[in-house]
Design a protein around this motif. Structure first.
Motif, short mmCIF file in Angstrom:
data_model
loop_
_atom_site.label_atom_id
_atom_site.label_comp_id
_atom_site.label_asym_id
_atom_site.label_seq_id
_atom_site.Cartn_x
_atom_site.Cartn_y
_atom_site.Cartn_z
N ALA A 10 0.72 -0.80 0.23
CA ALA A 10 -0.02 0.26 -0.32
C ALA A 10 0.96 1.48 -0.26
O ALA A 10 0.99 2.25 -0.60
N GLU A 11 2.16 1.31 1.24
CA GLU A 11 2.88 2.24 0.57
C GLU A 11 4.01 2.58 -0.19
O GLU A 11 3.45 3.54 -1.34
N ALA A 12 4.23 1.56 -1.40
CA ALA A 12 4.89 1.65 -2.03
C ALA A 12 4.15 1.70 -3.51
O ALA A 12 4.06 2.38 -4.37
N LYS A 13 2.24 1.41 -3.55
CA LYS A 13 0.82 1.94 -4.65
C LYS A 13 1.30 3.31 -4.10
O LYS A 13 0.33 4.06 -5.16
N GLU A 14 0.88 4.25 -2.76
CA GLU A 14 0.94 5.55 -3.14
C GLU A 14 2.02 6.20 -3.67
O GLU A 14 1.74 7.18 -4.24
N LEU A 15 3.32 6.00 -3.21
CA LEU A 15 4.28 6.80 -3.82
C LEU A 15 4.56 6.57 -5.21
O LEU A 15 5.03 7.98 -5.95
N ILE A 16 4.04 5.10 -5.56
CA ILE A 16 3.82 5.53 -7.51
C ILE A 16 2.72 6.40 -7.95
O ILE A 16 2.80 6.96 -9.03
N ALA A 17 1.79 6.24 -6.94
CA ALA A 17 0.78 7.21 -7.79
C ALA A 17 1.03 8.78 -7.24
O ALA A 17 0.07 10.12 -8.16
N ASN A 18 1.68 9.03 -6.71
CA ASN A 18 2.15 10.64 -6.55
C ASN A 18 3.65 10.35 -7.42
O ASN A 18 4.28 11.72 -7.27
N GLY A 19 3.98 9.33 -8.35
CA GLY A 19 5.18 9.27 -8.59
C GLY A 19 6.67 9.21 -8.98
O GLY A 19 7.84 9.66 -9.61
N ILE A 20 6.26 8.73 -7.74
CA ILE A 20 7.89 8.59 -6.54
C ILE A 20 8.25 6.77 -7.00
O ILE A 20 7.54 6.20 -7.10
N ASP A 21 9.27 6.79 -7.85
CA ASP A 21 10.16 4.93 -8.00
C ASP A 21 9.93 4.41 -5.88
O ASP A 21 11.51 4.76 -5.81
N PRO A 22 9.39 3.95 -5.93
CA PRO A 22 9.46 2.95 -4.00
C PRO A 22 10.56 2.61 -4.16
O PRO A 22 11.32 2.69 -2.67
N LYS A 23 11.21 1.76 -4.93
CA LYS A 23 12.54 1.26 -4.94
C LYS A 23 14.18 2.36 -4.60
O LYS A 23 14.70 2.51 -3.47
N GLU A 24 13.66 3.32 -5.28
CA GLU A 24 14.26 4.43 -5.65
C GLU A 24 14.77 5.33 -4.11
O GLU A 24 15.62 5.59 -3.49
N HIS A 25 13.26 5.05 -4.17
CA HIS A 25 12.55 5.91 -2.70
C HIS A 25 13.01 5.10 -1.61
O HIS A 25 13.67 6.31 -0.74
N ARG A 26 12.97 4.42 -1.09
CA ARG A 26 13.71 3.23 -0.05
C ARG A 26 15.31 3.75 -0.18
O ARG A 26 15.74 3.95 0.86
N GLU A 27 15.97 3.40 -1.55
CA GLU A 27 17.38 3.41 -1.61
C GLU A 27 17.58 5.07 -1.11
O GLU A 27 18.99 5.03 -0.13
N ASP A 28 17.03 6.05 -1.73
CA ASP A 28 17.32 7.44 -0.46
C ASP A 28 17.99 7.04 0.51
O ASP A 28 17.94 8.37 0.97
N GLN A 29 16.35 6.74 1.30
CA GLN A 29 16.42 6.52 2.88
C GLN A 29 17.20 6.03 3.18
O GLN A 29 17.47 6.24 4.27
N SER A 30 17.98 4.93 3.26
CA SER A 30 18.68 3.87 3.71
C SER A 30 20.02 5.33 3.31
O SER A 30 20.98 5.39 4.24
N ARG A 31 20.49 5.21 2.49
CA ARG A 31 21.26 6.99 2.14
C ARG A 31 21.33 7.63 3.05
O ARG A 31 22.50 8.54 3.71
N LEU A 32 20.44 8.39 3.41
CA LEU A 32 20.28 8.98 3.96
C LEU A 32 20.29 8.59 6.01
O LEU A 32 20.74 9.91 6.38
#
Length: 166
Positions: free
Chosen positions: A76-98
């Motif tokens: 559900a979280e990933a689908k919400e990100l996709i709906a907002n135009g954000i790739d969930p895999k890239e988002h997760r990698e960005d969060q881990s880098r941060l």
């Protein structure tokens, strides 16, 4: 017309057995349980990249560490990100880098950087004594903590260092 899939149950997930080929059990909405021949079960999400429109997969973890309910929440979280135009895999990698960057700025690393500047302005004996005190009293308990987790008003060790002018 899209194919309707009956959602998985906990019993189906628990009782699924490996075969000589990799199996995919679908829960719907792109969520799948992949069962490999060695017996491991992993949650995968098949989705379409919001920008490139390519089909991609991302892992949510291994069953039973990630339960069916947890996998559905992550879907559900990933689908919400996709709906907002954000790739969930890239988002997760960005969060881990941060998070990695935040964790690399510990009190000890910041104090070390500060000390490199400070030691040229004070006598050598003073700098050695100062660093020895940091090593002995401050770093064993607080050196590993990220610097952004400190609140100088509540941290008596930091307050002391500010009071004595270091």
């Amino acid at each position: 017309m899209a194919r309707t899939t009956t959602p998985l149950t906990n019993t189906q997930v628990k009782q699924s057995k490996p075969t000589d080929k990799r199996q995919k059990l679908s829960d719907g909405g792109g969520l799948q349980l992949w069962i490999s021949p060695n017996g491991s079960k992993s949650w995968m999400l098949d989705y379409i990249h919001p920008i490139t429109k390519k089909r991609l997969s991302m892992s949510f973890g291994i069953y039973p560490a990630v339960s069916l309910a947890d996998a559905r929440k992550k879907r559900a979280e990933a689908k919400e990100l996709i709906a907002n135009g954000i790739d969930p895999k890239e988002h997760r990698e960005d969060q881990s880098r941060l998070q990695e960057l935040t964790n690399s700025h510990t009190l000890q690393t910041v104090a070390s950087d500060w000390f490199e500047i400070k030691k040229s302005k004070v006598a050598e004996t003073t700098s050695k004594s100062l660093w020895r005190n940091f090593d002995k009293h401050l770093f064993p308990k607080l050196g590993h903590r990220p610097i952004d987790k400190f609140n100088p008003k509540r941290s008596s060790a930091l307050k002391l260092s500010f009071d004595i002018g270091i």
